[in-house]
Write an enzyme that holds these catalytic residues in place. Structure first.
Site, PDB file in Angstrom:
ATOM      1  N   ASP A  87      -1.736   0.122   5.388  1.00 41.08           N
ATOM      2  CA  ASP A  87      -0.537   0.876   5.039  1.00 41.08           C
ATOM      3  C   ASP A  87       0.734   0.129   5.445  1.00 41.08           C
ATOM      4  O   ASP A  87       0.776  -0.543   6.479  1.00 41.08           O
ATOM      5  CB  ASP A  87      -0.596   2.240   5.748  1.00 41.08           C
ATOM      6  CG  ASP A  87       0.593   3.113   5.451  1.00 41.08           C
ATOM      7  OD1 ASP A  87       0.755   3.507   4.287  1.00 41.08           O
ATOM      8  OD2 ASP A  87       1.379   3.391   6.381  1.00 41.08           O
ATOM      9  N   GLU A 140      -0.886  -2.565   1.028  1.00 39.84           N
ATOM     10  CA  GLU A 140       0.181  -1.814   0.372  1.00 39.84           C
ATOM     11  C   GLU A 140       1.478  -2.560   0.698  1.00 39.84           C
ATOM     12  O   GLU A 140       2.077  -2.363   1.752  1.00 39.84           O
ATOM     13  CB  GLU A 140       0.252  -0.370   0.879  1.00 39.84           C
ATOM     14  CG  GLU A 140       1.263   0.447   0.108  1.00 39.84           C
ATOM     15  CD  GLU A 140       1.984   1.491   0.945  1.00 39.84           C
ATOM     16  OE1 GLU A 140       2.689   2.328   0.353  1.00 39.84           O
ATOM     17  OE2 GLU A 140       1.859   1.475   2.181  1.00 39.84           O
TER      18      GLU A 140
END
Length: 732
Positions: free
Chosen positions: A406, A459
């Protein structure tokens, strides 16, 4: 042996009695010495305040009666070197209690462990730090070890001592910053925390950073773990180790476990989730973060227990069961991982021993202003090792097939979401976070080496170079990068009224310019269907039928586009409402034919995708891709070819106009028969049934000398054509 006389200073008595000594084993436990005659004698000391009688009980059931020395500490001597014993204690009005002595044991952390931890290279950190059940010198118990380099003293507190830790102070392991204690007789399931004496004299209570099990939030104690799980996914793991994810089909179903269906834990969700994923044809499930987190509304992205699966849905073995069942069904498992930041909750990592330990001490590098969270100190070896080992832990202990990392962009740039003056340049004067970059390279290289066949997914929303480049060529070493640019552009395009799309074709096709610079994954994730953005279906223009047609055309274009694919739960059947973590998906929509038909379309599309190697075998190879168009092309129509290594060809043609295109000339790569293997306007999917009778034939055009056909494109549709590899003459 050169034993010396055992003498305890008065201040040591007091500190040990208060549980505030940095080296309680120097006073308590068994201490051999030479008396004046040269004989070996062993002094045994234990802390038993308010006791009436204390004995050391040896393995032959003989006893040594101890006498009270001072401050609740009892002692006695026996001839000879130290031998195993247990302590029998009698308190007023109670029966005798017999227990092991934590202070008679040598450290459970060895010199090699200390060396590797200090270098940040202990790849099985969870076996050394945290709470681990051991058989040690004849006694079963639990070893505790924690890194708290600024602490003056550390105690283990829990149910076993009434949450009063004076009798279970830990020993310092010197400059390593580690503290260690073995407590006999403790069992799995015991609750515990660490009580830490800070440099400024405060006692603070902290959960174990290495806890592998926790209480159910909002309770915050750590739990002594134990796993008896027997894995049954050996065939899956063998196949995984022999494959490379980049060359495999990957259509990912992203799931928030708590709101997929209400009230289902790790075990309860296994059957319905497997049935749904098999029915819809996805290759992988990606779970939003399942590491322990205090606030459910964070969706798991503010982690307090990096080594503990959240107890909201069951035990760690329950999660193992879920992963195992998915693997046995042929479904891969990806887990969201959040090494970019952590919350400020007092019980967890923040200012762990009273000072900045896990977070960078400079707020310009150590705090996310937007998110109200703290940033790891990636340059500190122990912190880097904590995170690298954590990635390996999920692969090793839970057989996870991939980690989606993330917020990578927030890690890469020192000025991320900061104004001038709010950030400090790196040593070269640049904005790149060099320590974070080195950490990402290390975790990726280590994970791929230790666990062949896994995948690391970034990401990452910027144009940072080499995200999926190899680390030995200065890349970050990820397997895939989320294509956020494609996602933003294409969603902007598809939300437009079809009559205005002709002037914005670049929003759908600009991605072809850079599609092969990285190994990309195309995401329509939870972030795109929350916080006022609406569901995928609700983004589409027109009435309900047009919205459904737009979704089908868009998804088929996405699945045909170079790159792997991810779709957030609910979008496969046309969830109408925006997603909320507080309620389950609107499964009742499947009672409506149009939504059931959309789900059927997704299943058929996934099946055709998996059976079509040109759509996934060489995603990152620009020589296997070609735009198609002229003559007399239409700006609302986008067409391209995908090829595999064995002569397979797929042509993807999308008509994003609101009207049908009948008899549209199209140059195809080769002459012959092309089968229509997917038409998003098929009646079975809820469309009008307009198409090309299952196939088209391409003839060589005498004027242009290229294979040409005339194709019918329904409004708001995507068609996939597969080359049959047969000449026209063979069809006559």
């Amino acid at each position: 042996m050169n034993y010396i006389e055992d003498v305890v200073a008065s201040h040591d008595w007091e500190a040990v009695a208060a549980g505030a000594h940095h080296a309680p084993h120097d006073v308590l436990g068994a201490h051999p010495m030479k008396d004046a005659t040269g004989r070996t004698r062993t002094t045994i000391r234990v802390r038993r305040p308010l006791a009436e009688r204390v004995d050391a009980v040896f393995s032959d059931d003989t006893r040594l009666t101890l006498v009270h020395a001072e401050h609740g500490i009892w002692e006695g001597q026996h001839d000879g070197s130290p031998v195993p014993y247990r302590i029998a204690t009698v308190y007023e009005g109670q029966d005798e209690q017999v227990a092991g002595d934590p202070y008679r044991h040598l450290p459970t952390v060895g010199d090699l462990d200390l060396h590797l931890i200090a270098e940040g290279r202990h790849e099985r950190l969870w076996e050394v730090l945290g709470a681990n059940v051991h058989l040690l010198d004849g006694e079963i118990g639990v070893s505790f070890a924690v890194w708290a380099p600024n602490a003056r003293a550390v105690r283990v507190v829990g149910e076993h001592n009434g949450w009063s830790g004076e009798g279970h102070s830990m020993r310092s392991m010197g400059v390593s910053g580690l503290w260690e204690l073995f407590i006999p007789d403790l069992s799995p399931g015991a609750l515990y925390k660490y009580e830490i004496l800070t440099r400024d004299g405060r006692w603070i209570l902290k959960a174990d950073p290495m806890a592998r099990r926790t209480q159910v939030p909002p309770l915050t104690a750590s739990v002594v773990p134990f796993s008896a799980y027997s894995w049954q996914d050996g065939a899956w793991m063998t196949r995984r180790a022999a494959t490379h994810a980049v060359a495999q089909p990957m259509s990912i179903y992203e799931v928030h476990l708590g709101s997929w269906r209400n009230g289902l834990g790790y075990r309860e969700i296994a059957d319905p989730l497997i049935d749904h994923v098999l029915e819809t044809g996805f290759t992988h499930v990606e779970f939003m973060p399942l590491a322990e987190h205090p606030f459910g509304g964070s969706w798991g992205y503010q982690v307090s227990g990096y080594y503990a699966p959240t107890a909201r849905f069951g035990t760690p073995d329950d999660l193992r069961y879920l992963v195992d069942r998915l693997h046995q069904a042929g479904i891969g498992v990806i887990l969201d991982w959040v090494p970019g930041h952590f919350p400020k909750d007092d019980f967890a990592l923040a200012r762990f021993d009273g000072l900045s330990v896990y977070e960078h001490p400079d707020p310009r590098r150590g705090e996310h202003q937007d998110w109200g969270t703290l940033i790891f100190d990636y340059g500190r070896p122990e912190v880097r090792g904590f995170l690298v080992a954590n990635a390996l832990y999920w692969f090793d202990q839970f057989h996870i097939d991939g980690l989606r990392v993330d917020a990578v962009a927030s890690m890469l740039y020192l000025d991320y979401s900061r104004q001038d003056g709010e950030w400090e340049p790196n040593i070269h004067g640049g904005r790149e976070n060099l320590e974070a970059i080195r950490f990402l390279q290390e975790v990726n290289a280590t994970a791929y080496r230790a666990h062949p066949g896994i995948v690391m997914i970034a990401e990452e929303s910027t144009s940072f170079p080499g995200v999926t480049g190899p680390t030995d060529h200065a890349g970050l070493g990820f397997g895939f990068k989320w294509n956020m640019g494609w996602m933003n552009d294409s969603l902007q395009y598809i939300a437009r009224d079809p009559m205005y799309r002709a002037h914005h074709e670049g929003e759908m096709t600009f991605s072809f310019v850079y599609a092969f610079g990285e190994n990309y994954l195309l995401p329509i994730s939870h972030d795109e269907v929350v916080h006022g953005k609406g569901s995928l279906l609700s983004k589409m223009p027109g009435d309900h039928a047009h919205k459904l047609a737009n979704v089908r055309a868009y998804l088929a274009y996405m699945w045909g586009h170079p790159g792997k694919n991810l779709l957030f739960m609910g979008q496969e059947f046309g969830q109408l409402a925006e997603w909320s973590e507080s309620r389950q998906l609107d499964w009742w929509l499947l009672d409506q034919p149009s939504h059931a038909q959309l789900q059927h379309f997704v299943a058929e599309m996934n099946g055709a995708y998996r059976a079509s190697a040109p759509l996934w075998e060489r995603d990152g190879d620009s020589t296997r891709f070609r735009r198609l168009g002229a003559p007399s092309w239409d700006p609302n129509v986008i067409a391209f070819e995908r090829r595999d290594e064995h002569g397979g060809r797929i042509v993807v043609i999308s008509n994003f106009a609101g009207v049908e295109r009948a008899g549209l000339p199209l140059h195809l790569p080769v002459q012959g028969v092309w089968d229509e293997i997917l038409n998003t306007d098929a009646v079975e999917f809820g469309g009008s049934g307009i198409g090309n009778y299952g196939r088209v034939a391409a003839h060589v055009d005498g004027e242009h000398g290229t294979p040409t056909t005339k194709i019918t494109l329904p409004a708001l549709s995507t068609i996939w054509l597969r080359y049959r590899a047969e000449r026209l003459e063979q069809q006559r």
